[in-house]
Write a protein that holds these residues in place. Structure first.
Motif, short mmCIF file in Angstrom:
data_model
loop_
_atom_site.label_atom_id
_atom_site.label_comp_id
_atom_site.label_asym_id
_atom_site.label_seq_id
_atom_site.Cartn_x
_atom_site.Cartn_y
_atom_site.Cartn_z
N LEU A 13 13.45 130.93 62.88
CA LEU A 13 14.00 132.17 62.35
C LEU A 13 13.55 133.32 63.24
O LEU A 13 12.36 133.46 63.54
CB LEU A 13 13.49 132.40 60.93
CG LEU A 13 13.84 133.70 60.25
CD1 LEU A 13 15.34 133.76 59.99
CD2 LEU A 13 13.07 133.84 58.95
N GLN A 14 14.53 134.13 63.66
CA GLN A 14 14.22 135.33 64.44
C GLN A 14 14.92 136.50 63.77
O GLN A 14 16.05 136.36 63.30
CB GLN A 14 14.72 135.19 65.87
CG GLN A 14 14.06 134.07 66.66
CD GLN A 14 14.65 133.97 68.05
OE1 GLN A 14 14.70 134.96 68.77
NE2 GLN A 14 15.10 132.78 68.41
N ILE A 15 14.27 137.65 63.74
CA ILE A 15 14.84 138.84 63.15
C ILE A 15 14.61 140.00 64.11
O ILE A 15 13.51 140.19 64.62
CB ILE A 15 14.18 139.17 61.80
CG1 ILE A 15 14.34 137.99 60.83
CG2 ILE A 15 14.77 140.45 61.20
CD1 ILE A 15 13.54 138.12 59.56
N GLU A 28 18.16 128.98 63.89
CA GLU A 28 18.46 127.82 64.72
C GLU A 28 17.83 126.61 64.05
O GLU A 28 16.62 126.54 63.89
CB GLU A 28 17.89 128.01 66.12
CG GLU A 28 18.22 126.90 67.07
CD GLU A 28 17.63 127.14 68.45
OE1 GLU A 28 18.06 126.46 69.37
OE2 GLU A 28 16.72 128.00 68.59
N ALA A 29 18.69 125.66 63.63
CA ALA A 29 18.21 124.50 62.87
C ALA A 29 18.39 123.23 63.68
O ALA A 29 19.13 123.19 64.66
CB ALA A 29 18.97 124.39 61.55
N ASP A 30 17.69 122.19 63.20
CA ASP A 30 17.84 120.86 63.81
C ASP A 30 19.32 120.49 63.89
O ASP A 30 20.10 120.87 63.03
CB ASP A 30 17.10 119.82 62.98
CG ASP A 30 15.60 119.98 63.05
OD1 ASP A 30 15.11 120.68 63.96
OD2 ASP A 30 14.91 119.40 62.20
N GLY A 31 19.67 119.75 64.91
CA GLY A 31 21.05 119.30 65.06
C GLY A 31 21.92 120.29 65.80
O GLY A 31 23.13 120.17 65.80
N GLY A 32 21.32 121.31 66.40
CA GLY A 32 22.09 122.26 67.19
C GLY A 32 22.80 123.35 66.41
O GLY A 32 23.68 124.02 66.94
N VAL A 33 22.43 123.54 65.16
CA VAL A 33 23.05 124.57 64.34
C VAL A 33 22.46 125.93 64.72
O VAL A 33 21.25 126.11 64.74
CB VAL A 33 22.82 124.31 62.84
CG1 VAL A 33 23.36 125.45 61.99
CG2 VAL A 33 23.45 123.00 62.42
N GLU A 34 23.33 126.88 65.07
CA GLU A 34 22.90 128.25 65.37
C GLU A 34 23.69 129.18 64.48
O GLU A 34 24.92 129.11 64.43
CB GLU A 34 23.17 128.58 66.84
CG GLU A 34 22.34 127.74 67.80
CD GLU A 34 22.62 128.09 69.25
OE1 GLU A 34 23.22 129.14 69.52
OE2 GLU A 34 22.22 127.30 70.12
N LEU A 35 22.99 130.05 63.76
CA LEU A 35 23.63 130.92 62.80
C LEU A 35 23.14 132.35 62.98
O LEU A 35 22.08 132.71 62.49
CB LEU A 35 23.33 130.42 61.38
CG LEU A 35 24.06 131.07 60.23
CD1 LEU A 35 25.57 130.92 60.36
CD2 LEU A 35 23.58 130.46 58.93
#
Length: 77
Positions: A13-15, A28-35
Motif C-alpha cells: 500500500l502506498q499513499i 499492488e497485490a499478489d498475482g500482478g494486481v495493481e489498483l
C-alpha cells in the motif's frame, strides 16, 4: 469477500499526492494486481476520518489484533 472476512492475499500500500492534485492510494497485490485509486483532497480526508474511527472502534472492543488473530500484517511500502 466481506469486510470482516480473513484473507491470505498480501499487498503493498502506498499513499501520496499526484501531480494532478489528487491523493492516490495505490495497492499492488499478489498475482500482478495493481489498483490506483485517486481521490479529491476532501474525499481523502473523509477516508482518513473513517480509518481513525475504525481504529478507535477496535480499541474500544479491547484489542488491536482484529479478526486476524495476530496474523502478520500485509507488507507496506
Amino acid at each position: 469477500m466481506g469486510i470482516d472476512k480473513e484473507s491470505e492475499i498480501a499487498a503493498n500500500l502506498q499513499i501520496g499526492p499526484t501531480s494532478a492534485g489528487m491523493v492516490r492510494i495505490y495497492i499492488e497485490a499478489d498475482g500482478g494486481v495493481e489498483l490506483p485509486l485517486d481521490f479529491e483532497p476532501e474525499e481523502a480526508e473523509e477516508i482518513a476520518e473513517e480509518l481513525r474511527a475504525a481504529a478507535e472502534a477496535v480499541r474500544a472492543m479491547g484489542g488491536s489484533k482484529g479478526a486476524g488473530g495476530g496474523k502478520p500484517k500485509p507488507r507496506r511500502k
